[in-house]
Structures are given as C-alpha cells and as structure tokens.
Design a protein around this motif. Sequence first.
Motif, PDB file in Angstrom:
ATOM      1  N   ALA A  48       0.847  -1.197   0.000  1.00  0.00           N
ATOM      2  CA  ALA A  48       0.000   0.000   0.000  1.00  0.00           C
ATOM      3  C   ALA A  48       0.881   1.246   0.000  1.00  0.00           C
ATOM      4  N   PRO A  49       0.591   2.239  -0.865  1.00  0.00           N
ATOM      5  CA  PRO A  49       1.447   3.440  -0.963  1.00  0.00           C
ATOM      6  C   PRO A  49       1.671   4.143   0.372  1.00  0.00           C
ATOM      7  N   ASP A  50       0.618   4.249   1.177  1.00  0.00           N
ATOM      8  CA  ASP A  50       0.772   4.927   2.469  1.00  0.00           C
ATOM      9  C   ASP A  50       1.745   4.179   3.367  1.00  0.00           C
ATOM     10  N   LEU A  51       1.644   2.867   3.374  1.00  0.00           N
ATOM     11  CA  LEU A  51       2.536   2.054   4.194  1.00  0.00           C
ATOM     12  C   LEU A  51       3.971   2.149   3.691  1.00  0.00           C
ATOM     13  N   LEU A  52       4.151   2.134   2.374  1.00  0.00           N
ATOM     14  CA  LEU A  52       5.491   2.248   1.807  1.00  0.00           C
ATOM     15  C   LEU A  52       6.093   3.609   2.123  1.00  0.00           C
ATOM     16  N   HIS A  53       5.278   4.650   2.092  1.00  0.00           N
ATOM     17  CA  HIS A  53       5.755   6.004   2.416  1.00  0.00           C
ATOM     18  C   HIS A  53       6.273   6.051   3.849  1.00  0.00           C
ATOM     19  N   THR A  55       7.306   3.519   5.670  1.00  0.00           N
ATOM     20  CA  THR A  55       8.490   2.667   5.786  1.00  0.00           C
ATOM     21  C   THR A  55       9.746   3.383   5.298  1.00  0.00           C
ATOM     22  N   ILE A  56       9.646   4.056   4.144  1.00  0.00           N
ATOM     23  CA  ILE A  56      10.805   4.785   3.598  1.00  0.00           C
ATOM     24  C   ILE A  56      11.204   5.917   4.542  1.00  0.00           C
ATOM     25  N   LYS A  57      10.217   6.630   5.047  1.00  0.00           N
ATOM     26  CA  LYS A  57      10.498   7.754   5.958  1.00  0.00           C
ATOM     27  C   LYS A  57      11.201   7.266   7.223  1.00  0.00           C
ATOM     28  N   ASP A  58      10.740   6.147   7.774  1.00  0.00           N
ATOM     29  CA  ASP A  58      11.383   5.590   8.970  1.00  0.00           C
ATOM     30  C   ASP A  58      12.832   5.199   8.678  1.00  0.00           C
ATOM     31  N   HIS A  59      13.067   4.601   7.520  1.00  0.00           N
ATOM     32  CA  HIS A  59      14.425   4.200   7.160  1.00  0.00           C
ATOM     33  C   HIS A  59      15.349   5.415   7.064  1.00  0.00           C
ATOM     34  N   ILE A  60      14.878   6.472   6.442  1.00  0.00           N
ATOM     35  CA  ILE A  60      15.707   7.682   6.301  1.00  0.00           C
ATOM     36  C   ILE A  60      15.997   8.282   7.674  1.00  0.00           C
ATOM     37  N   HIS A  61      14.973   8.320   8.511  1.00  0.00           N
ATOM     38  CA  HIS A  61      15.166   8.904   9.845  1.00  0.00           C
ATOM     39  C   HIS A  61      16.192   8.095  10.649  1.00  0.00           C
ATOM     40  N   PHE A  62      16.030   6.783  10.668  1.00  0.00           N
ATOM     41  CA  PHE A  62      16.927   5.958  11.478  1.00  0.00           C
ATOM     42  C   PHE A  62      18.301   5.784  10.832  1.00  0.00           C
ATOM     43  N   ALA A  79      14.613  -4.362  10.130  1.00  0.00           N
ATOM     44  CA  ALA A  79      14.178  -5.663  10.642  1.00  0.00           C
ATOM     45  C   ALA A  79      12.652  -5.758  10.647  1.00  0.00           C
ATOM     46  N   ALA A  80      11.996  -4.684  11.106  1.00  0.00           N
ATOM     47  CA  ALA A  80      10.530  -4.677  11.122  1.00  0.00           C
ATOM     48  C   ALA A  80       9.971  -4.777   9.709  1.00  0.00           C
ATOM     49  N   SER A  81      10.605  -4.066   8.772  1.00  0.00           N
ATOM     50  CA  SER A  81      10.154  -4.107   7.386  1.00  0.00           C
ATOM     51  C   SER A  81      10.337  -5.499   6.796  1.00  0.00           C
ATOM     52  N   GLY A  82      11.466  -6.149   7.101  1.00  0.00           N
ATOM     53  CA  GLY A  82      11.705  -7.494   6.598  1.00  0.00           C
ATOM     54  C   GLY A  82      10.640  -8.472   7.074  1.00  0.00           C
ATOM     55  N   ARG A  83      10.282  -8.383   8.359  1.00  0.00           N
ATOM     56  CA  ARG A  83       9.230  -9.265   8.895  1.00  0.00           C
ATOM     57  C   ARG A  83       7.887  -8.998   8.210  1.00  0.00           C
ATOM     58  N   ASP A  84       7.557  -7.711   8.067  1.00  0.00           N
ATOM     59  CA  ASP A  84       6.273  -7.358   7.458  1.00  0.00           C
ATOM     60  C   ASP A  84       6.186  -7.836   6.018  1.00  0.00           C
ATOM     61  N   ARG A  85       7.275  -7.648   5.272  1.00  0.00           N
ATOM     62  CA  ARG A  85       7.242  -8.061   3.859  1.00  0.00           C
ATOM     63  C   ARG A  85       7.124  -9.578   3.725  1.00  0.00           C
ATOM     64  N   ALA A  86       7.768 -10.298   4.653  1.00  0.00           N
ATOM     65  CA  ALA A  86       7.642 -11.763   4.631  1.00  0.00           C
ATOM     66  C   ALA A  86       6.204 -12.179   4.916  1.00  0.00           C
ATOM     67  N   MET A  87       5.551 -11.496   5.856  1.00  0.00           N
ATOM     68  CA  MET A  87       4.160 -11.795   6.179  1.00  0.00           C
ATOM     69  C   MET A  87       3.241 -11.499   4.997  1.00  0.00           C
ATOM     70  N   GLU A  88       3.629 -10.517   4.174  1.00  0.00           N
ATOM     71  CA  GLU A  88       2.822 -10.153   3.000  1.00  0.00           C
ATOM     72  C   GLU A  88       3.131 -11.026   1.794  1.00  0.00           C
ATOM     73  N   GLY A  89       4.158 -11.884   1.937  1.00  0.00           N
ATOM     74  CA  GLY A  89       4.486 -12.786   0.835  1.00  0.00           C
ATOM     75  C   GLY A  89       5.290 -12.155  -0.280  1.00  0.00           C
TER      76      GLY A  89
END
Length: 402
Positions: A48-53, A55-62, A79-89
């Motif tokens: 989902a575009p909102d979720l991707l936005h 995720t990218i913002k969090d990565h830049i901040h951290f 790490a959180a993104s990796g888990r979420d993407r695996a759950m989404e297949g």
Amino acid sequence: MQQIASRNPVDAEIAQLASLMLARTDELTDLVLNRVAEEFPLYIGMIAPDLLHVTIKDHIHFAFEPISRYMPPDARPAAASGRDRAMEGIPLTVIMDGYRIAFGVLWKELATAADSVGLSTKAALRAASEVMDTLDAFTRESSLAYKEELRYQARREEQQRAALVQALLEGRLDDTNVWEAAELLRLPTVGPYVVIAARVPNAGEYGLPHIERELGGMGIDSAWRLMHDVEVGVAHLPRPGDQFDLMVTALAAEGTGRVGVSPPYDHLLSTSQATRLARIAMRGAQERRTVVVFGRDPLSAAAASAPDIMPQVADSVLRGLDGLADEDRTLLLDTFGAWLDSDGSAAEAAKRLFVHPNTVRYRLRRLEERTGRLLANPRAVAELSLAYEIDCALIAEVGTGG
C-alpha cells in the motif's frame, strides 16, 4: 553546534551532513518513492502506498538521525520491514531491489549536499563509507528478519498440517471441513487415496524420512503425521494403475522397518478406517516382506488383526515344535516360508536357501511329523501358513520392541 565543535572535525562534518539530510526527510521520502515507482512499479503494486511512504520515511530517519548524534545507524526499521514483507508474501529479491533503488537516490542527494557545504575530502570518503555501512546493516537486518519470519511461518504451517492430518486419521472431520483440510494439506479433493503406516525406529525419529519428496517426484501428493510409534501418511494416487506398485517399491527402498499400506479408497472421510487397515498391514510385515498391502497379503493381515488371540492360534498349530532347540525350530519354519514363497516347489525353495532340494524335503517332512499336518492337505497348509505368519509377526514385534 557546541557538541559538534568538541568532536573530531571530520566527525563534525559528517554529523552536520546527516543533519542536513534529516531536515529533508519528507522531500527525500518522496524522491525515493517516486524513483521506486518509476524503476520498479511491481513493488508499488505489492505494498500500500501509504505504508510504503511510512516505511521509507522511517528508514531515512533511522539512517541519518543517529549519525547526526555521532552514533551508528539504527537498523531496527529494516528488521521490522523485513518481517512485514515476509508476512505479506513479497519475495526477498524484491525487497533487496527496493533497498538498492532507495540508497541510490540517497547517495546522489548526499553527494549533492556534501558539495554544497564544501565537505572535505576525508569527510567525503567517510560519508561514502557510512552510506555503504548503513546499506549493509539495513539489508542484513531486513534479510535476517525476513528469513526468521519465514521459518516461523513454516513451523506454524507444519504444526497446522500435523493437526489436520491427525484429525483426518482419527475421523474428526465432517463433510464441511474435510475439503478445507484437503486444500490446506495440498491434497486433491477427489481420490483415490491410500494410507501408509511405517514403524519408527525410536520415538521422534522418522520411519520414512524422505518419502514425501520421493512420492512427489512420482506425481503422488501426500501429507504426513509423525507419532511416537508410527509415521502415518495420506497419499493421493491420480493414476493408481501406474503408480501403486511404484509407490510400494519406493516404500520398500526407503523404509528400514515395517510398512503397511491400506487398500485404495475414494473419499477422505474414509481415512480413519483406512488408517486402521494400514496399521494392521504394518503389524503383518516381516523381515522377508517389509511392506504389506492390506488385501494383497490376507494371511499377513489376518495374522496381525487380532494380536490378543492370534498367538494362541499359532501355539495350537506349532506346539509340536516346542521341544526343539530355537535354531532347529527356526530352520524348519524358515524352510516352510521359503517353500510357500516358491509356490510349493522344493527345488525353488532350495535355490532360495542355497541347499539341496532333498534337504528341503527332509525338513518339510520333519515339520509334518512334529505338527501332525501333511502338506498334501490344503487345510493343513492353510493352518500352517497362518501360524507361520503369526510367528513371524511375533518375532518382528520382539525385534522392534513393540
């Protein structure tokens, strides 16, 4: 700025650059999102575009906020993104491509910002190193979390499959949910099926460790349940005429212990009854015939069908052998078994036993004398055959501890 001034000049330049990038977080997020959409539209369609936005913002901040405070990047969002993407297949390769595109954008913007503030050569080199380290940390943590989530899902799926197979074997499913179970077990909803029961060497060990893969190579789908004493599987045979004997051959080659196979059946709701027949067949298997198909070897099945009564039947027939030494008793019964397997031919039995045919005839006469049953009498042969199968099954039970 007073904190930055107290640091190494190169560290201070890097921290200042990170602060500049951090101040542009929203702008950089949009740049990365647009570039990903241009180069990898498939990725945008998966998340989902909102979720991707976010995720990218969090990565830049951290990525930049810790550097602005003279600390290494924080890879937790990766790490959180990796888990979420695996759950989404979403495939891991797609995620890694996303990181490659994102860091390409950030590196270009970082270089522009470094040039605008007149970053020193040493600081520029350090900045490049920081970016590479950050990319490495993020991709590593994302990949590790992704794989851990996949392992967790595999464990959960295996537990679910095991529970469904158990319910199927015990007859605890009805018409409504048996087809849902078939879908989850990846079994076709139309038979024929067979149940396979294999004695395990020890609790927790497999009786047929690689059989699911072996059967899959033959076009036979199967689902398995490991219990403390037996490994049981439900197998689907789309072409039973071609596949049944191949399956039995594979079971004999794969298994180290006794294996029983039920007759084919058409409806999954009949699995519990087929399981009982497979277990009976398994108990009838012996060293000379490790795989027994219920119905193909009635004597073996009969010998194993009533374990509380059949030993008494065998004892009544073979009581005349009780006075013999164990070796002599075994010799006579093994000779009788070879004679049965040779369709009553002494010459063929002799070949199996590597002895002279007259030796076979002599041993069979001794068996007749001891048991009072003549092999020329069909009823006597039937009684001796049943007693022999029971005796073999009892010996096999003792040999396997159960």
